[in-house]
Write an enzyme that holds these catalytic residues in place. Structure first.
Site, PDB file in Angstrom:
ATOM      1  N   CYS A 483     -23.134  23.311  23.102  1.00  0.00           N
ATOM      2  CA  CYS A 483     -24.554  23.581  23.377  1.00  0.00           C
ATOM      3  C   CYS A 483     -25.251  22.250  23.554  1.00  0.00           C
ATOM      4  O   CYS A 483     -26.152  21.919  22.795  1.00  0.00           O
ATOM      5  CB  CYS A 483     -25.201  24.300  22.212  1.00  0.00           C
ATOM      6  SG  CYS A 483     -24.373  25.777  21.786  1.00  0.00           S
ATOM      7  N   ASP A 484     -24.811  21.445  24.495  1.00  0.00           N
ATOM      8  CA  ASP A 484     -25.381  20.120  24.665  1.00  0.00           C
ATOM      9  C   ASP A 484     -25.357  19.811  26.149  1.00  0.00           C
ATOM     10  O   ASP A 484     -24.295  19.901  26.776  1.00  0.00           O
ATOM     11  CB  ASP A 484     -24.526  19.101  23.889  1.00  0.00           C
ATOM     12  CG  ASP A 484     -25.207  17.752  23.790  1.00  0.00           C
ATOM     13  OD1 ASP A 484     -25.737  17.281  24.819  1.00  0.00           O
ATOM     14  OD2 ASP A 484     -25.201  17.178  22.696  1.00  0.00           O
TER      15      ASP A 484
END
Ligand code: PLP
EC number: 4.1.1.19
Length: 608
Positions: A483-484
């Site tokens: 999630c980056d």
């Protein structure tokens, strides 16, 4: 499209019709090895290690230097050690040690833990060199290695280390190690890893300190222990120029130290730095030399200096790591989603009566062909603009807007296919293709598996392992599952990557990342709690068939939490309590708890 395999592949792989094959023994296709592993329950990202490629690199290093030594009638010997910092994993180190035996290839250690590995696994007569900052315990370990019979050289990074060696030596009645001096050269390498050399470098002794070291050694009566001088001007030296300068500098220092009385000084350790070609693009090659040129230059220059200064030609040591380790490992990441597949004709929700522009888009989509595609593509973009304005004015609804998005994307896709047949003559379409890249979501973490891409933008060769008989027409951005937003390899016009249109509901599609055997895993981060990938060692039997010699699965969720020092009992009890405190009936609680505990024991990566 061959993904530049002739630039970076070193003949280790070849494309055969639709698939990528390993150019060794019975030449298995990578996809067959993957399917075999999947049949054994392996899912998610996978590291494949090929010991035959470690052997090939070691052999190449030794045979090139041997050849140069013969050609220039060089009187010193060639010796080499593998720097453990490059890859300390047992799945790499143990096969390496087996191969190393025939070459008398040793190990380099830069920390106490690496030294313990070297003392445990190194082949008996092979050298051990010790670099990095050292405390007295590290020096004691080096002495114990010497007492075990290993051929150990401790390289001092500063004068205080020499004093520590002298102090430690007083604890024993013998002096079982040799001493090396890391010299601080003027020269540094070039590129992102150049900082290890040069006057500003963290490491090494300058000229005054070197002379002081000789005086200390003389005073302590151990000048005969000084065997080696060492330098390392940085990893991945792309340009041979700085290396030649460094060799001249080091060669002259060696000769002058001999003249100052260091009669057992007999080796120059040129560190690592031998570069790998990572580029997939002819006009972006990384390296401007071959291993042949590298070895010829080292041998020739050292001979020239030795003759000129009338000293014996020194033994040549290398600590090349990247060159040895990179090619042996491939990362395979399954693609789990293509984002444009959301734009599917089946997702259209056409009404009885649609706005006129939608009807027109629908006609454009049905009638676009190889002669009108540029005009229809322009019309579609124009209609889309108008439809978005109508939406802002409240004159069409969300369903119309969704239909417009789908139709325009489908028209662009068709136009790109027609344009590919014609070699992308239309600049606008080429630009659109570059702008509207397909996003390939792959089941891996860039932070864990390609940290040098994240930290230094180091590119690694990437290609699919199937569909290679078809022209890839989608400009590709690769997304990892973290999630980056840094977990992305974006499409870059300078170094473009094109991948295939695939329907993942019907077929699998895997991306292979090559040359990842050096530094990546140990620098990898558990960002988002994605840990090591699955890992397999692939060897070949006497019939040339491949064998899965070793297979290790990626971590389970519970194990990575334990790694972070969570008490797993506490987690399990609290999870149980959270369910107990709900109003669910007992049967439901029991069922959910069972399911939860199964999931806790699942792997950290995505399963499907
Ligand atoms: N030797 C020393 C002292 C190093 O610091 C390094 C790495 O930076 C190496 C050898 C290995 O370098 P490479 O992997 O570029 O061959």
């Amino acid at each position: 499209m061959d993904y530049g395999i002739n630039i970076w592949g070193e003949n280790n792989f070849f494309i055969d019709n639709d698939r990528l094959r390993i150019n060794y023994a019975n030449q298995p296709a990578l996809i067959d090895i993957i399917k075999d592993l999947e049949d054994q329950g392996i899912k998610g990202p996978l590291l494949l290690r090929f010991p035959h490629l470690i052997r090939k690199q070691i052999n190449s290093l030794y045979s090139n230097f041997k050849q140069a030594i013969k050609e220039f009638d060089y009187k010193g010997e060639f010796k080499a050690v593998f720097p453990l910092k490059v890859n300390q994993f047992p799945t790499f180190v143990k096969p390496l040690i087996k191969i190393a035996k025939n070459f008398n290839y040793g190990l380099e250690a830069g920390s106490k833990a690496e030294l313990i590995l070297a003392m445990t696994y190194n082949n008996k007569n092979a050298p051990i060199t010790i670099n990095g900052f050292k405390d007295k315990d590290m020096i004691r370990l080096a002495f114990i290695a010497g007492f075990m019979g290993y051929n150990v050289t401790i390289t001092i990074e500063g004068l205080n280390e020499l004093n520590s060696i002298i102090e430690v030596s007083r604890e024993y009645d013998k002096f079982p190690v040799f001493i090396g001096i890391r010299i601080r050269l003027h020269t540094s390498g070039v590129g992102v890893w150049a900082k290890s050399g040069g006057y500003e470098s963290k490491f090494g002794l300058n000229s005054t300190e070197i002379i002081e070291a000789i005086e200390i050694l003389k005073k302590e009566n151990i000048l005969d222990k000084l065997k080696m001088i060492h330098f390392h001007i940085g990893s991945q030296i792309n340009d041979i120029g700085p290396l030649k300068k460094a060799i001249r500098e080091a060669g002259n220092i060696y000769a002058d130290l001999r003249k100052l009385g260091a009669k057992n000084l007999s080796a120059i350790n040129i560190g690592g730095g031998l570069a790998i070609e990572y580029s997939q693009w002819e006009n972006k090659r990384d390296r401007n030399y071959s291993i042949r040129e590298f070895s010829n230059d080292v041998v020739y220059l050292l001979k020239e200096i030795a003759i000129k200064k009338n000293v014996p030609m020194p033994d040549i040591f290398t600590e090349s790591g990247r060159f040895i380790a990179s090619p042996s490992t491939i990362l395979i990441a399954p693609v789990i989603e293509l984002f444009s597949q959301e734009y599917n004709a089946k997702a259209l929700r056409l009404k009885e009566k649609n706005p006129d522009l939608i009807e027109e888009l629908f006609d454009l989509y049905n009638l676009i062909n190889e002669t009108n595609y540029i005009e229809y593509f322009h019309d579609a973009l124009d209609h889309f603009e108008s439809l978005l304005t109508l939406f802002d004015l409240g004159m069409i609804d969300l369903i119309d807007r969704s239909n417009a998005e789908i139709l325009v994307n489908l028209i662009i896709k068709k136009a790109i296919i027609f344009a590919t047949y014609k070699g992308f003559k239309n600049k606008e379409l080429k630009a659109i293709n570059e702008k509207t890249q397909e996003k390939y979501l792959a089941n891996f973490s860039i932070f864990q598996s390609l940290p040098d891409f994240w930290g230094l933008k180091q590119r690694f060769p990437i290609m699919p392992i199937t569909k290679l008989n078809m022209s890839p027409n989608r400009s590709a951005t690769i997304w990892d599952i973290t999630c980056d937003s840094d977990g992305e390899i974006p499409f870059n016009k300078e170094t473009p990557l094109y991948l295939h249109e695939v329907d993942l509901s019907k077929e699998s599609y895997y991306l292979a990342f090559f040359l990842v055997g050096a530094y990546q895993e140990i620098l990898g981060m558990k960002h988002n709690l994605f840990s090591y990938t699955n890992e397999a060692i692939i060897t070949f039997d006497e019939n040339g068939d491949y064998k899965i010699e070793f297979l290790e699965r990626t971590q389970k969720i519970r194990d990575i939490l334990i790694d972070l020092d969570y008490e797993i009992d506490e987690i399990e009890n609290l999870l149980k309590e959270n369910l107990q405190n709900t109003k669910l009936d007992e049967e439901e609680k029991k069922e959910l708890l069972g399911e939860l505990f199964l999931l806790l024991n699942d792997m950290v990566y995505l399963k499907d």
